[in-house]
Design a protein around this motif. Structure first.
Motif, PDB file in Angstrom:
ATOM      1  N   VAL A 179       0.867  -1.175   0.000  1.00  0.00           N
ATOM      2  CA  VAL A 179       0.000   0.000   0.000  1.00  0.00           C
ATOM      3  C   VAL A 179       0.902   1.223   0.000  1.00  0.00           C
ATOM      4  CG1 VAL A 179      -1.865   1.195   1.209  1.00  0.00           C
ATOM      5  CG2 VAL A 179      -1.685  -1.286   1.371  1.00  0.00           C
ATOM      6  N   VAL A 180       0.618   2.166  -0.875  1.00  0.00           N
ATOM      7  CA  VAL A 180       1.393   3.411  -0.922  1.00  0.00           C
ATOM      8  C   VAL A 180       0.402   4.567  -0.914  1.00  0.00           C
ATOM      9  CG1 VAL A 180       3.186   4.704  -2.164  1.00  0.00           C
ATOM     10  CG2 VAL A 180       3.088   2.212  -2.401  1.00  0.00           C
ATOM     11  N   PHE A 181       0.607   5.538  -0.045  1.00  0.00           N
ATOM     12  CA  PHE A 181      -0.303   6.698  -0.029  1.00  0.00           C
ATOM     13  C   PHE A 181       0.404   7.956   0.470  1.00  0.00           C
ATOM     14  CE2 PHE A 181      -1.053   4.316   3.943  1.00  0.00           C
ATOM     15  CZ  PHE A 181      -0.942   5.305   4.911  1.00  0.00           C
ATOM     16  N   LEU A 182      -0.192   9.108   0.127  1.00  0.00           N
ATOM     17  CA  LEU A 182       0.362  10.393   0.553  1.00  0.00           C
ATOM     18  C   LEU A 182       0.156  10.529   2.064  1.00  0.00           C
ATOM     19  CD1 LEU A 182      -0.989  12.635  -2.377  1.00  0.00           C
ATOM     20  CD2 LEU A 182       1.326  11.664  -2.132  1.00  0.00           C
ATOM     21  N   SER A 183       1.257  10.742   2.779  1.00  0.00           N
ATOM     22  CA  SER A 183       1.241  10.649   4.249  1.00  0.00           C
ATOM     23  C   SER A 183       0.324  11.666   4.921  1.00  0.00           C
ATOM     24  CB  SER A 183       2.656  10.834   4.794  1.00  0.00           C
ATOM     25  OG  SER A 183       3.543   9.931   4.193  1.00  0.00           O
ATOM     26  N   ASP A 184       0.158  12.852   4.315  1.00  0.00           N
ATOM     27  CA  ASP A 184      -0.625  13.886   5.007  1.00  0.00           C
ATOM     28  C   ASP A 184      -2.082  13.939   4.536  1.00  0.00           C
ATOM     29  OD1 ASP A 184      -0.381  15.076   2.566  1.00  0.00           O
ATOM     30  OD2 ASP A 184       0.758  16.821   3.260  1.00  0.00           O
ATOM     31  N   GLU A 185      -2.492  12.989   3.699  1.00  0.00           N
ATOM     32  CA  GLU A 185      -3.857  13.061   3.153  1.00  0.00           C
ATOM     33  C   GLU A 185      -4.790  11.933   3.580  1.00  0.00           C
ATOM     34  OE1 GLU A 185      -4.444  13.849  -0.943  1.00  0.00           O
ATOM     35  OE2 GLU A 185      -3.146  15.623  -0.897  1.00  0.00           O
TER      36      GLU A 185
END
Ligand code: OGA
Ligand code: MN
Length: 218
Positions: A179-185
């Protein structure tokens, strides 16, 4: 006889890296099954369980902080290092991901840190953000799972909250899923499982160096 260690190189293909870049630019996250070779996944699980005695309760600080942390999360962690060849192989894969995202999305990712996490039966990590806008240099989160033949009824889902689209995604912690995602969103949480659950959480960071402060500080 050549006794030098076998050189590991990333197995992530250009097509997979394209897919990740497109998903990140369009949605801010991707859930990718069978992202890395099963042999590597299995070796990572062995490396984690063999080092069980080295795992420390996550975010241990002063006593009062520790108590607070126990309300938020009850997993134990161990940082990955390049001195272990299996951990090194995983870090090489993530280095390829870093370079690819910089090339495709100009993200300016500077480095990466990652830790194994062990959630014993009943352990959890309540809803949280890995980064707060403008307050951190962690910009992109990765979570990779090591649990073979995980059954839905065993729990332990990662729940990702897509607040912009008012929906949530449940991710089964199955071996090989990245899983990869934008940390602040994306706020997210780990639901309790009824058996041991292993993952590797990691963060790509941007360089926050300035004339007055050198990053990373030593
Ligand atoms: C974390 C985290 C998720 C998981 O360590 O910050 O959110 O599924 N981990 O292990
Ligand atoms: Mn997190």
């Amino acid at each position: 006889m050549n006794t030098s260690p076998v050189q590991y190189s990333s197995t992530l293909t250009e097509e997979t890296l394209d897919l990740i870049a497109i998903a990140l630019s369009q949605h801010g996250y991707i859930i990718l099954e069978n992202a890395l070779p099963s042999k590597l996944v299995n070796n990572l699980l062995i490396a984690a369980t063999e080092q069980a005695a080295q795992f420390k309760p996550a975010g241990v600080g002063r006593d009062d902080q520790h108590q607070l942390n126990n309300i938020i999360r009850t997993d134990s962690i161990l940082w990955l290092t390049t001195s272990n060849p299996v951990e090194s192989a995983y870090l090489i894969e993530m280095e390829a991901l870093r370079e690819a995202m910089n090339k495709r999305l100009f993200m300016g990712l500077f480095d990466y840190e990652a830790s194994f996490a062990h959630y014993p039966s009943g352990a959890f990590y309540k809803k949280h953000l890995d980064a707060f806008k403008g307050q951190t240099n962690r910009v992109l989160t990765t979570v990779f799972y090591l649990n073979e033949n995980w059954k839905k009824e065993q729990g332990g889902d990662l729940v990702i909250y897509d607040t912009k689209n008012d929906l949530s995604l449940q991710v089964k912690p199955e071996a090989g899923t990245l899983v990869v995602f934008l940390s602040d969103e994306f706020p997210h949480e780990v639901k309790p499982a009824n058996k041991d659950r292993y993952s590797i959480a990691g963060w790509f960071r941007v360089n926050n160096s300035s004339l007055s402060r050198v990053d990373p500080a030593h």
